[in-house]
Design a protein around this motif. Structure first.
Motif, mmCIF file in Angstrom:
data_model
loop_
_atom_site.group_PDB
_atom_site.id
_atom_site.type_symbol
_atom_site.label_atom_id
_atom_site.label_comp_id
_atom_site.label_asym_id
_atom_site.label_seq_id
_atom_site.Cartn_x
_atom_site.Cartn_y
_atom_site.Cartn_z
ATOM 1 N N ILE A 66 -35.645 8.159 -16.208
ATOM 2 C CA ILE A 66 -35.427 9.559 -16.571
ATOM 3 C C ILE A 66 -36.761 10.252 -16.851
ATOM 4 N N ALA A 67 -37.671 9.574 -17.531
ATOM 5 C CA ALA A 67 -38.979 10.163 -17.816
ATOM 6 C C ALA A 67 -39.745 10.433 -16.524
ATOM 7 N N ALA A 68 -39.624 9.545 -15.550
ATOM 8 C CA ALA A 68 -40.317 9.731 -14.274
ATOM 9 C C ALA A 68 -39.678 10.820 -13.423
ATOM 10 N N ASN A 69 -38.427 11.155 -13.700
ATOM 11 C CA ASN A 69 -37.691 12.148 -12.923
ATOM 12 C C ASN A 69 -37.088 13.218 -13.834
ATOM 13 N N ALA A 70 -37.862 13.658 -14.811
ATOM 14 C CA ALA A 70 -37.350 14.575 -15.835
ATOM 15 C C ALA A 70 -36.788 15.860 -15.248
ATOM 16 N N SER A 71 -37.366 16.351 -14.181
ATOM 17 C CA SER A 71 -36.881 17.605 -13.606
ATOM 18 C C SER A 71 -35.628 17.404 -12.750
ATOM 19 N N LYS A 72 -35.303 16.162 -12.409
ATOM 20 C CA LYS A 72 -34.176 15.887 -11.527
ATOM 21 C C LYS A 72 -32.944 15.355 -12.250
ATOM 22 N N VAL A 73 -33.128 14.795 -13.447
ATOM 23 C CA VAL A 73 -32.025 14.146 -14.155
ATOM 24 C C VAL A 73 -31.774 14.842 -15.482
ATOM 25 N N ASP A 74 -30.512 15.198 -15.697
ATOM 26 C CA ASP A 74 -30.090 15.794 -16.959
ATOM 27 C C ASP A 74 -29.409 14.724 -17.788
ATOM 28 N N ARG A 75 -30.030 14.330 -18.882
ATOM 29 C CA ARG A 75 -29.481 13.283 -19.757
ATOM 30 C C ARG A 75 -28.103 13.632 -20.296
ATOM 31 N N LYS A 76 -27.815 14.910 -20.380
ATOM 32 C CA LYS A 76 -26.537 15.336 -20.953
ATOM 33 C C LYS A 76 -25.397 15.277 -19.939
ATOM 34 N N ASP A 77 -25.714 15.064 -18.678
ATOM 35 C CA ASP A 77 -24.695 14.985 -17.634
ATOM 36 C C ASP A 77 -24.298 13.515 -17.440
ATOM 37 N N PRO A 78 -23.094 13.134 -17.881
ATOM 38 C CA PRO A 78 -22.684 11.726 -17.790
ATOM 39 C C PRO A 78 -22.701 11.168 -16.367
ATOM 40 N N SER A 79 -22.367 11.989 -15.367
ATOM 41 C CA SER A 79 -22.360 11.475 -13.994
ATOM 42 C C SER A 79 -23.779 11.172 -13.513
ATOM 43 N N GLN A 80 -24.737 11.998 -13.896
ATOM 44 C CA GLN A 80 -26.129 11.713 -13.547
ATOM 45 C C GLN A 80 -26.634 10.482 -14.292
ATOM 46 N N MET A 81 -26.239 10.376 -15.558
ATOM 47 C CA MET A 81 -26.643 9.198 -16.326
ATOM 48 C C MET A 81 -26.047 7.931 -15.722
ATOM 49 N N LEU A 82 -24.784 7.993 -15.301
ATOM 50 C CA LEU A 82 -24.151 6.839 -14.675
ATOM 51 C C LEU A 82 -24.886 6.445 -13.406
ATOM 52 N N ALA A 83 -25.294 7.428 -12.618
ATOM 53 C CA ALA A 83 -26.032 7.129 -11.394
ATOM 54 C C ALA A 83 -27.359 6.432 -11.698
ATOM 55 N N VAL A 84 -28.063 6.899 -12.720
ATOM 56 C CA VAL A 84 -29.339 6.282 -13.095
ATOM 57 C C VAL A 84 -29.114 4.868 -13.619
ATOM 58 N N ILE A 85 -28.140 4.700 -14.507
ATOM 59 C CA ILE A 85 -27.868 3.378 -15.090
ATOM 60 C C ILE A 85 -27.439 2.401 -14.002
ATOM 61 N N ALA A 86 -26.571 2.850 -13.095
ATOM 62 C CA ALA A 86 -26.141 1.982 -11.992
ATOM 63 C C ALA A 86 -27.330 1.587 -11.125
ATOM 64 N N GLY A 87 -28.230 2.524 -10.869
ATOM 65 C CA GLY A 87 -29.432 2.216 -10.100
ATOM 66 C C GLY A 87 -30.329 1.220 -10.810
ATOM 67 N N VAL A 88 -30.486 1.399 -12.114
ATOM 68 C CA VAL A 88 -31.272 0.458 -12.917
ATOM 69 C C VAL A 88 -30.650 -0.931 -12.851
ATOM 70 N N CYS A 89 -29.321 -0.958 -12.793
ATOM 71 C CA CYS A 89 -28.592 -2.231 -12.764
ATOM 72 C C CYS A 89 -28.524 -2.840 -11.369
ATOM 73 N N GLY A 90 -29.145 -2.190 -10.400
ATOM 74 C CA GLY A 90 -29.239 -2.780 -9.072
ATOM 75 C C GLY A 90 -28.220 -2.295 -8.069
ATOM 76 N N TYR A 91 -27.369 -1.351 -8.446
ATOM 77 C CA TYR A 91 -26.375 -0.851 -7.494
ATOM 78 C C TYR A 91 -27.053 0.064 -6.485
ATOM 79 N N ARG A 92 -26.800 -0.203 -5.229
ATOM 80 C CA ARG A 92 -27.292 0.640 -4.147
ATOM 81 C C ARG A 92 -26.080 1.017 -3.296
ATOM 82 N N PRO A 93 -25.779 2.306 -3.190
ATOM 83 C CA PRO A 93 -24.619 2.687 -2.391
ATOM 84 C C PRO A 93 -24.832 2.331 -0.928
#
Length: 128
Positions: A90-117
């Motif tokens: 999130i810090a590296a992509n501050a302008s692209k990710v809104d921490r308050k948006d759960p769907s964006q947070m889920l996408a980031v967390i899933a990516g961190v966890c290794g999920y690749r669509p």
């Protein structure tokens, strides 16, 4: 009061086990004391990450591969590590990710966890 043989043997066994276990427990306690307590911001971030993951695992709208990646990730890693990695993304992509948006947070967390669509299937070129 004198001890009978079985009581004396049990006492020696208990003492031996206590001595055998004690050296292993000392480094663990020392390591726990050496680690700094997490800050309130770190705790809040980890709690938010856990809340997003829990909601995703319970949701009917989240696909099974995403749920599997999240579950495997939390099973294999501490929530603090997942939270730290999420915060870095999130810090590296501050302008692209809104921490308050759960769907964006889920996408980031899933990516961190290794999920690749999966990439969408290529469409065949239209015939002329």
């Amino acid at each position: 009061m004198p001890m009978d043989r079985s009581t004396a043997w049990a006492a020696r066994l208990a003492l031996g086990l206590a001595i055998a276990v004690m050296p292993a427990a000392v480094p663990t306690q020392a390591m726990a004391q050496a680690q700094a307590a997490p800050t309130k911001a770190q705790l809040d971030s980890a709690a938010y990450v856990l809340r997003i993951v829990t909601s995703a695992l319970q949701s009917n709208e989240v696909e099974a591969p995403v749920k599997s990646a999240l579950f495997d990730c939390l099973y294999s890693n501490a929530v603090s590590k997942v939270s730290e990695a999420t915060d870095k993304v999130i810090a590296a992509n501050a302008s692209k990710v809104d921490r308050k948006d759960p769907s964006q947070m889920l996408a980031v967390i899933a990516g961190v966890c290794g999920y690749r669509p999966a990439a969408p299937a290529a469409r065949p070129a239209p015939k002329k």
